[in-house]
Design an enzyme around this catalytic site. Structure first.
Site, mmCIF file in Angstrom:
data_model
loop_
_atom_site.group_PDB
_atom_site.id
_atom_site.type_symbol
_atom_site.label_atom_id
_atom_site.label_comp_id
_atom_site.label_asym_id
_atom_site.label_seq_id
_atom_site.Cartn_x
_atom_site.Cartn_y
_atom_site.Cartn_z
ATOM 1 N N ARG A 200 0.816 -1.206 0.000
ATOM 2 C CA ARG A 200 0.000 0.000 0.000
ATOM 3 C C ARG A 200 0.853 1.261 0.000
ATOM 4 O O ARG A 200 0.526 2.244 -0.632
ATOM 5 C CB ARG A 200 -0.919 -0.026 1.210
ATOM 6 C CG ARG A 200 -2.169 0.788 0.978
ATOM 7 C CD ARG A 200 -3.232 0.433 1.940
ATOM 8 N NE ARG A 200 -2.641 0.365 3.273
ATOM 9 C CZ ARG A 200 -3.327 0.234 4.383
ATOM 10 N NH1 ARG A 200 -4.626 0.152 4.328
ATOM 11 N NH2 ARG A 200 -2.752 0.164 5.549
ATOM 12 N N LYS B 30 11.626 -28.441 1.311
ATOM 13 C CA LYS B 30 12.911 -28.735 1.966
ATOM 14 C C LYS B 30 13.556 -29.956 1.304
ATOM 15 O O LYS B 30 12.884 -30.932 0.982
ATOM 16 C CB LYS B 30 12.702 -28.984 3.465
ATOM 17 C CG LYS B 30 12.338 -27.691 4.221
ATOM 18 C CD LYS B 30 12.267 -27.936 5.707
ATOM 19 C CE LYS B 30 11.677 -26.740 6.444
ATOM 20 N NZ LYS B 30 12.609 -25.665 6.743
ATOM 21 N N HIS C 5 2.533 -28.478 8.312
ATOM 22 C CA HIS C 5 3.851 -29.097 8.136
ATOM 23 C C HIS C 5 3.932 -30.550 8.653
ATOM 24 O O HIS C 5 4.380 -31.441 7.942
ATOM 25 C CB HIS C 5 4.929 -28.275 8.839
ATOM 26 C CG HIS C 5 4.930 -26.821 8.467
ATOM 27 N ND1 HIS C 5 4.648 -26.368 7.197
ATOM 28 C CD2 HIS C 5 5.172 -25.702 9.195
ATOM 29 C CE1 HIS C 5 4.737 -25.042 7.170
ATOM 30 N NE2 HIS C 5 5.033 -24.611 8.361
ATOM 31 N N GLU D 34 11.759 -26.122 17.672
ATOM 32 C CA GLU D 34 12.348 -24.809 17.399
ATOM 33 C C GLU D 34 12.901 -24.239 18.693
ATOM 34 O O GLU D 34 12.335 -24.458 19.762
ATOM 35 C CB GLU D 34 11.277 -23.858 16.867
ATOM 36 C CG GLU D 34 10.673 -24.289 15.551
ATOM 37 C CD GLU D 34 9.758 -23.202 14.995
ATOM 38 O OE1 GLU D 34 10.265 -22.326 14.284
ATOM 39 O OE2 GLU D 34 8.561 -23.216 15.311
ATOM 40 N N HIS E 85 5.881 -24.679 2.981
ATOM 41 C CA HIS E 85 7.307 -24.616 2.617
ATOM 42 C C HIS E 85 8.077 -25.858 3.058
ATOM 43 O O HIS E 85 9.154 -26.130 2.542
ATOM 44 C CB HIS E 85 7.957 -23.314 3.099
ATOM 45 C CG HIS E 85 8.282 -23.282 4.562
ATOM 46 N ND1 HIS E 85 7.341 -23.035 5.527
ATOM 47 C CD2 HIS E 85 9.442 -23.472 5.219
ATOM 48 C CE1 HIS E 85 7.918 -23.061 6.718
ATOM 49 N NE2 HIS E 85 9.195 -23.326 6.564
HETATM 50 C C1 BG6 Z 1 6.080 -21.454 9.852
HETATM 51 C C2 BG6 Z 1 5.463 -21.167 11.190
HETATM 52 O O1 BG6 Z 1 5.143 -22.004 8.979
HETATM 53 O O2 BG6 Z 1 7.156 -22.346 10.005
HETATM 54 C C3 BG6 Z 1 6.487 -20.632 12.158
HETATM 55 O O3 BG6 Z 1 4.410 -20.235 11.049
HETATM 56 C C4 BG6 Z 1 7.687 -21.544 12.223
HETATM 57 O O4 BG6 Z 1 5.931 -20.445 13.441
HETATM 58 C C5 BG6 Z 1 8.202 -21.866 10.824
HETATM 59 O O5 BG6 Z 1 8.697 -20.898 12.962
HETATM 60 C C6 BG6 Z 1 9.286 -22.923 10.876
HETATM 61 O O6 BG6 Z 1 9.874 -23.051 9.612
HETATM 62 P P1 BG6 Z 1 11.361 -23.539 9.449
HETATM 63 O O7 BG6 Z 1 11.563 -23.633 7.975
HETATM 64 O O8 BG6 Z 1 12.236 -22.537 10.117
HETATM 65 O O9 BG6 Z 1 11.431 -24.871 10.128
#
Ligand code: BG6
Length: 484
Positions: free
Chosen positions: A46, A178, A236, A212, A174
């Site tokens: 925007r 990987k 995931h 994480e 995503h």
């Molecule tokens: C995202 C989540 O989809 O994936 C995040 O919203 C998370 O909370 C992230 O930290 C982890 O991705 P990666 O690739 O760092 O394992």
């Protein structure tokens, strides 16, 4: 292999995802020779900004988020491809400017990447159509969260589906981009070694851990409404589970793979009010130490200071089909855990009888460990004889294949593969509508059961492996979490 020239339009072009992931990924693809002229990348948001200012923004992003030294000529060539258009997603302002910047050639591939909140998906899709911005070669890319339950996912998919058909819609998870995740398919289907053993007769259980060490990273507003099950499990972890559990698809063709994943999701044994407390653990971190320093607890990171959102979840899942009945899939994920590590562990059954006697030491069952990150690789744990003349003593050791050591190449970020697959029109690593909805169909009753039974989160100290109940969840079955 270069792909055809394209126009990539990133909504949320000045946002976090564009800065951290998309711009660096596009740069890497250019350096590897995949992006050829007259490709054009347009940042959209925007705010008012000139092309020049956007190039400066992008340059900073490359400097900050690319680890390898930047190559000056490549940076220059990359920045020359960038433009910026200010568009208001909620009104008609800016859309005609956007059209004027785009190549009129209907054969040129075009991708709209919506790196914005899901509440804007519908607005943007509808305005793209109203302003005549969709050609036959146009695709739309959306990020999770695709809804916060089945109903909202359905509504979002409907809104997108009114404008784009399924073959034009790329839902990113995503994790599917990987390297090791793709390698899981190679391991299973490019070898004869594992597939005959890949069933309940030989596999005792499966563990999927996505741990994480980071906390909220400034995303409290989103995260507190989502929690670990919506943020990580619905997408995931279930995608990983599907790739482990699916039947061999006839080919890598998108629908062949997605059909098989869908069958797994539909075969997941429901978890509801009657068994949720036995099969799931919710946790929330309190202050502790992580990444080498003291860190705040979850509640201290929130403005409100109160919440029962889970930052950790462990689930014992089961798949009711011929191949997997009776094989538990233990899933766990959380923030502020002891370290960042994601891995899939296939734990084989123990030998039926040991011929070696007790002096040989303890017999440990075989394990196949696929490490997604960091230090991507595969370890096959086996029993061998301890070297030396000391008699028959056995040891559990890994056949260790570290991808970095073996290939010595840069490990590309997941987004690099995925953004180019969008242009190639390859949907194998993207989620189909029915998959997303089937995943919610399994997750929804768990969420509902948590509310109905009043199952609250259990505290765990930041920097540990989660609440002790998560250890109990697996130890109750006479098993333990694999120690990374
Ligand atoms: C995202 C989540 O989809 O994936 C995040 O919203 C998370 O909370 C992230 O930290 C982890 O991705 P990666 O690739 O760092 O394992």
């Amino acid at each position: 292999i270069p792909v055809d020239p394209f126009d990539y339009i990133v909504f949320g072009g000045t946002g976090d995802l564009a800065e951290r992931k998309l711009l660096p990924a596009l740069y890497h693809r250019q350096v590897d020779g995949q992006i050829v002229d007259p490709t054009c990348i347009i940042g959209v948001s925007r705010a008012a900004m000139s092309d020049e200012e956007y190039r400066t923004f992008a340059h900073e992003a490359l400097k900050q988020f690319i680890k390898e030294p930047l190559i000056d000529e490549e940076v220059e060539r990359f920045l020359a491809k960038l433009q910026y258009v200010s568009v208001d997603a909620m009104s008609d302002r800016g859309w005609d400017d956007l059209r004027n910047r785009l190549d009129g050639d209907p054969r040129k591939k075009r991708a709209y990447y919506l790196a914005v909140g899901p509440s804007l998906f519908g607005e943007i899709a509808t305005r793209l159509r109203a302003h005549d911005l969709i050609t036959p070669e146009t695709r739309i890319v959306v990020e999770k969260p695709i809804g916060r339950d089945l109903e909202s996912a359905h509504a979002l998919n409907d809104v997108l589906g009114e404008v784009f058909d399924e073959t034009q819609t790329f839902r990113i998870d995503h994790y599917l981009g990987k390297e090791t995740v793709q390698n899981l398919m190679a391991l299973r289907f490019a070898n004869t070694l594992y597939e005959p053993l890949w069933n309940s007769a030989h596999i005792d259980h499966v563990q999927i851990t996505v741990a994480e060490s980071v906390g909220l990273e400034g995303r409290a507003e989103y995260y507190d409404k989502a929690g670990a099950i919506r943020d990580m499990v619905q997408n995931h972890l279930l995608q990983l589970l599907c790739l482990v559990a699916m039947e061999p698809p006839p080919s890598m063709d998108a629908d062949s793979v997605r059909d098989e994943k869908l069958k797994v999701l539909r075969a997941l044994e429901p978890i509801g009010e009657n068994n949720v407390e036995k099969l799931t653990v919710r946790g929330q971190y309190t202050s502790g130490a992580a990444n080498g320093g003291p860190v705040k607890g979850y509640l201290e990171e929130l403005e409100s200071g109160e919440s029962d959102t889970e930052t950790f979840v462990a689930i014992k899942a089961e798949i009711s089909n011929w191949r997997w009945a009776g094989v538990p899939f233990y899933l766990r994920t959380g923030k502020r855990l002891a370290k960042r590590v994601s891995e899939i562990v296939i734990a084989f059954r123990p030998v039926p009888h040991s011929i070696f006697g007790s002096s040989a030491g303890r017999m440990v069952a075989n394990k196949l460990v696929m490490r997604l990150q960091p230090d991507e690789g595969v370890k096959q744990w086996i029993m061998i004889k301890d070297p030396g003349p000391g008699g028959m003593r056995l040891r559990h050791v890994p056949l260790d294949m570290s991808f970095a050591d073996a290939f010595g190449v840069r490990n590309p970020d997941a987004y690099e593969r995925l953004i180019m697959d969008v242009i190639r029109g390859n949907q194998t690593l993207f989620m189909r509508r029915d998959e997303v909805e089937a995943a919610w169909q399994w997750v929804d009753p768990i969420l509902k059961a948590w509310t109905e039974t009043g199952q609250t989160t259990q505290d765990y100290t930041a920097g540990t492996w989660g609440p002790s109940a998560s250890i109990a969840l697996i130890e109750r079955d006479g098993r333990t979490w694999h120690e990374s």
